[in-house]
Write a protein that holds these residues in place. Structure first.
Motif, short mmCIF file in Angstrom:
data_model
loop_
_atom_site.label_atom_id
_atom_site.label_comp_id
_atom_site.label_asym_id
_atom_site.label_seq_id
_atom_site.Cartn_x
_atom_site.Cartn_y
_atom_site.Cartn_z
N ARG A 18 -16.55 20.95 13.97
CA ARG A 18 -16.71 19.91 14.99
C ARG A 18 -17.88 20.29 15.89
N ILE A 19 -18.80 19.36 16.12
CA ILE A 19 -19.94 19.61 16.98
C ILE A 19 -20.19 18.40 17.89
N THR A 20 -21.05 18.62 18.88
CA THR A 20 -21.46 17.55 19.79
C THR A 20 -22.97 17.41 19.74
N PRO B 128 -15.65 5.43 15.76
CA PRO B 128 -14.99 6.49 15.01
C PRO B 128 -15.00 6.19 13.51
N GLY B 129 -15.42 7.19 12.73
CA GLY B 129 -15.52 7.00 11.29
C GLY B 129 -16.92 6.72 10.80
N ASP B 130 -17.83 6.29 11.71
CA ASP B 130 -19.22 6.09 11.33
C ASP B 130 -19.84 7.41 10.90
N VAL B 131 -20.80 7.36 10.00
CA VAL B 131 -21.52 8.56 9.55
C VAL B 131 -22.97 8.45 10.00
N VAL B 132 -23.42 9.47 10.75
CA VAL B 132 -24.78 9.48 11.31
C VAL B 132 -25.55 10.65 10.71
N SER B 133 -26.81 10.43 10.37
CA SER B 133 -27.67 11.51 9.89
C SER B 133 -28.35 12.18 11.07
N GLY C 190 -20.46 16.72 7.87
CA GLY C 190 -20.10 16.28 6.53
C GLY C 190 -19.74 14.80 6.50
N PRO C 191 -20.08 14.10 5.42
CA PRO C 191 -19.80 12.66 5.33
C PRO C 191 -18.32 12.33 5.38
N ASN C 192 -17.47 13.31 5.02
CA ASN C 192 -16.03 13.08 5.06
C ASN C 192 -15.37 13.76 6.25
N GLY C 193 -16.20 14.37 7.11
CA GLY C 193 -15.67 14.99 8.33
C GLY C 193 -14.85 16.24 8.09
N LYS D 235 -25.12 15.31 7.76
CA LYS D 235 -24.32 14.13 8.13
C LYS D 235 -23.28 14.52 9.17
N LEU D 236 -23.02 13.59 10.08
CA LEU D 236 -21.99 13.79 11.11
C LEU D 236 -21.04 12.60 11.06
N LYS D 237 -19.76 12.87 10.85
CA LYS D 237 -18.76 11.81 10.89
C LYS D 237 -18.23 11.71 12.31
N VAL D 238 -18.43 10.55 12.92
CA VAL D 238 -18.20 10.36 14.36
C VAL D 238 -16.70 10.33 14.69
N LEU D 239 -16.35 11.07 15.74
CA LEU D 239 -15.01 11.01 16.32
C LEU D 239 -14.99 10.11 17.55
#
Length: 361
Positions: A320-322, A333-338, A313-316, A293-297
């Motif tokens: 940090r990755i791109t 921001p705050g969305d969670v992407v698989s 992580g679902p809670n960020g 999971k990636l929590k979007v910034l």
């Protein structure tokens, strides 16, 4: 026609600061070699040693088999193009290009033919009577290249020639240098800190850090099979992501995910069972999937694809990755992407060297 051999070159300054360590490189005739690395890595110092502008502390330099280690710059038959253009403001383009031949008192007819030929190659025929102040930055750099071409040297050296140009001119002049190389079939050494220049221009790249050569290879070799963490982080835009993971019975274990390994990856990582390794993921080797999971910034929409920045992580709470995802993404921001990785790189955490994985048939 020029072949260059640099054997165990080192440079130590008077204050005992060593700028270059055990530099070895054989350049084939007609090859374009790019030396790349961050500021202070020793690439320009190496170029200046080849040019004869810096003394070689130890090692040997051979040009077409002849030892020129201690030869003065004027006797090396090498032309250098500088970052600053170094044009004479009171002279016309023609006079700037002819200057070195005029000093040597060459036949005026020969000078005229050489200048006209170089100007035609570089698209400067209409500018020959202008002063440098009347030219754009890209045109000035072409005049500097023309001044080198008319000398018909054995070897061309370029020291960050495009760094004073804006992005659009840099791209255009880069293409001109590539065409010039193909047209002249000349041997060239080119120094830059810009990895885009290195990847697009080079037959082979020499990647340097802190005076040491980190890897020598084709652009594809450095991009696809980086020798260590430094090369992996320096080559590629956006840079590779790095995540610490533990090898555990055919999987990679992270605080926020468990990722399966292929058979080839399991074989390569067998000596690291139970240990931590560095997982490298290029942004372009990701897609929407189900591995973590990636929590979007934030998003950077680039048209055909989108750079999605976030924390693992679902809670960020993770690294940090791109990710570089296909299409136009409207994540907030705050969305969670698989996310799923389509290609993984592995590095020894202690040595930082790459852990090679055999390509599966």
């Amino acid at each position: 026609m020029a072949e260059l051999s640099l054997q165990h070159l080192e440079k130590v300054y008077d204050n005992n600061v060593q700028a270059v360590f055990d530099f070895n490189l054989d350049v084939k005739d007609g090859e374009l070699i790019v030396l790349v690395g961050p500021s202070g890595c020793g690439k320009s110092t190496t170029l200046r040693m080849v040019a004869g502008l810096e003394d070689i502390t130890s090692g040997k330099m051979l040009l077409n088999g002849k030892d020129v280690t201690n030869a003065p710059a004027k006797d090396r038959d090498i032309a250098m193009v500088f970052q600053s253009y170094a044009l004479y403001g009171h002279m016309t383009v023609y006079e700037n290009m002819a200057f070195s031949m005029t000093l040597r008192k060459e036949n005026p007819n020969v000078i005229h033919k050489k200048v006209l030929a170089a100007a035609e190659v570089l698209g400067l025929t209409e500018q020959l009577n202008k002063k440098p102040s009347q030219l754009s930055g890209g045109q000035r750099q072409r005049v500097a290249m023309g001044r080198a071409i008319v000398r018909n040297p054995q070897l061309f050296l370029f020291d960050e020639p495009l760094s004073n140009l804006d992005a659009k001119l840099r791209s255009a002049t880069r293409r001109e240098i590539l065409l010039l190389h193909k047209r002249l079939n000349a041997t060239m050494l080119y120094v830059t800190h810009d990895q885009t220049e290195a990847l697009t221009l080079a037959d082979r790249i020499v990647c340097m850090s802190m005076g040491h050569v980190q890897q020598i290879g084709t652009p594809l070799e450095l991009y696809d099979s980086p020798a260590n963490l430094f090369v992996a982080s320096f080559i590629g835009l956006p840079p590779m992501n790095f995540v610490d993971v533990r090898v555990n019975q055919g999987t990679l274990v992270h605080e926020h995910f468990t990722m399966p390994l292929t058979q080839a990856e399991q074989k390569a990582l067998a000596p690291y069972e139970g240990k931590t390794v560095v997982l490298g993921i290029r942004p372009e080797n990701t897609r929407v999937g189900d591995e973590f999971k990636l929590k979007v910034l934030s998003n950077e929409n680039l048209g055909m694809n989108t750079l999605v920045h976030g924390h693992i992580g679902p809670n960020g709470e993770g690294e940090r990755i791109t990710c570089k995802l296909a299409g136009w993404c409207d994540y907030k921001p705050g969305d969670v992407v698989s996310i799923t990785c389509t290609r993984k790189h592995f590095f020894d955490k202690e040595t930082t060297n790459a852990i090679p994985v055999e390509v599966e048939a």
